[in-house]
Design a protein around this motif. Sequence first.
Motif, PDB file in Angstrom:
ATOM      1  N   ARG A  27     -18.787  -7.583  -2.865  1.00  0.00           N
ATOM      2  CA  ARG A  27     -19.102  -7.649  -4.302  1.00  0.00           C
ATOM      3  C   ARG A  27     -18.378  -8.815  -4.984  1.00  0.00           C
TER       4      ARG A  27
ATOM      5  N   GLY B 262      -3.601   0.701  -2.759  1.00  0.00           N
ATOM      6  CA  GLY B 262      -4.940   1.207  -3.049  1.00  0.00           C
ATOM      7  C   GLY B 262      -5.430   1.847  -1.760  1.00  0.00           C
ATOM      8  N   ILE B 263      -6.664   2.272  -1.735  1.00  0.00           N
ATOM      9  CA  ILE B 263      -7.210   2.859  -0.509  1.00  0.00           C
ATOM     10  C   ILE B 263      -8.668   2.432  -0.356  1.00  0.00           C
TER      11      ILE B 263
ATOM     12  N   ILE C 283      -5.359   1.366   4.357  1.00  0.00           N
ATOM     13  CA  ILE C 283      -4.316   0.949   3.412  1.00  0.00           C
ATOM     14  C   ILE C 283      -3.868  -0.439   3.849  1.00  0.00           C
ATOM     15  N   GLY C 284      -3.598  -1.327   2.863  1.00  0.00           N
ATOM     16  CA  GLY C 284      -3.540  -2.738   3.221  1.00  0.00           C
ATOM     17  C   GLY C 284      -4.896  -3.010   3.854  1.00  0.00           C
TER      18      GLY C 284
ATOM     19  N   THR D 219      -3.916  -5.706  -4.065  1.00  0.00           N
ATOM     20  CA  THR D 219      -4.908  -6.387  -4.907  1.00  0.00           C
ATOM     21  C   THR D 219      -6.138  -5.464  -5.008  1.00  0.00           C
TER      22      THR D 219
ATOM     23  N   SER E  64      -9.771  -3.950  -7.040  1.00  0.00           N
ATOM     24  CA  SER E  64     -10.130  -3.501  -8.393  1.00  0.00           C
ATOM     25  C   SER E  64      -9.139  -2.472  -8.928  1.00  0.00           C
ATOM     26  N   THR E  65      -8.657  -1.612  -8.046  1.00  0.00           N
ATOM     27  CA  THR E  65      -7.875  -0.455  -8.504  1.00  0.00           C
ATOM     28  C   THR E  65      -6.647  -0.835  -9.343  1.00  0.00           C
ATOM     29  N   PRO E  66      -5.779  -1.756  -8.899  1.00  0.00           N
ATOM     30  CA  PRO E  66      -4.551  -1.991  -9.675  1.00  0.00           C
ATOM     31  C   PRO E  66      -4.699  -2.940 -10.857  1.00  0.00           C
TER      32      PRO E  66
ATOM     33  N   TYR F  85      -6.287 -13.681  -2.308  1.00  0.00           N
ATOM     34  CA  TYR F  85      -5.417 -12.730  -2.995  1.00  0.00           C
ATOM     35  C   TYR F  85      -4.262 -13.448  -3.685  1.00  0.00           C
TER      36      TYR F  85
ATOM     37  N   LEU G 226       0.434  -6.940   0.202  1.00  0.00           N
ATOM     38  CA  LEU G 226       0.000  -6.259   1.432  1.00  0.00           C
ATOM     39  C   LEU G 226      -0.818  -7.150   2.354  1.00  0.00           C
ATOM     40  N   ASP G 227      -1.641  -8.004   1.756  1.00  0.00           N
ATOM     41  CA  ASP G 227      -2.617  -8.669   2.624  1.00  0.00           C
ATOM     42  C   ASP G 227      -3.196  -9.932   1.999  1.00  0.00           C
TER      43      ASP G 227
END
Length: 242
Positions: free
Chosen positions: A167, A132-133, A139-140, A36, A38-40, A80, A66-67
């Motif tokens: 945020r 994402g990172i 990660i996760g 989850t 912003s990135t994806p 999520y 992932l989480d």
Amino acid sequence: MRVLIADDYHEMSRKAAAIVNSQVLLKPDCVLGLATGSTPLGMYRELIRLYQNQAADFSKVTTFNLDEYYGLDKENKQSYAYYMNTHFFNHINIQRENTHIPDGLSADINEACRRYEQRIAEKGGIDLMVLGIGTNGHIGFNEPDTNFIAETHRVMLKKETIQDNSRFFKSAEETPTMAISMGIRAIVQSRMLLLLANGEAKADAIYKTLKGTIRPEVPASIIQIHPNVTILLDRHAAKLLL
Ligand code: F6R
């Protein structure tokens, strides 16, 4: 390890969606690991577009996220589970019973984590894991100083992660301090990893992940040992590699 550098976020998202859709086309009943954040978001938008144009079919796909934040229920807009429904699952033909997100509300968290691992194993493991990172290299929600052989577990989030996540909440005080995360073990046991990062704030974490030594202080650095990794960056996140 393949490192692909896209011009901008849109190109990164389009390429990420193309990689995910190739996996689904090659193996319609594949198992996807999903992130989850912003990135994806752009990748999910593009996958929805492919589905609407009849270029993608998720009817046989299984997913494992992932989480999840600890203590938030599925209806909470910051959970999520809510994110996945609103940004992806509600808009495609995936079967809900094939989607999995760690349960942040279970009375017995250890048992819920054990069942999550078991379910992944029953499905034959993850074919493609989208990551994402974090700015701190997580990660996760496997935070720095993570245990590389950890299974799905409850984690205490680090200060910088709570700050980054705040945020989406009214204030840092309201931001959850704990989460349930798939462990590093299930992540690296996935048959293919696709790590996405955009924006300059990720440049340092990306540099340490790809060029640094493999160490628990930079959880993402473990992906260096994986035989099938694609890193897809925009040029801002790739800044220190160029
Ligand atoms: C979320 C997850 C996290 C995020 C990371 C980056 O499911 O696993 O590791 O990928 O915190 O978040 P964004 O994309 O919001 O910068």
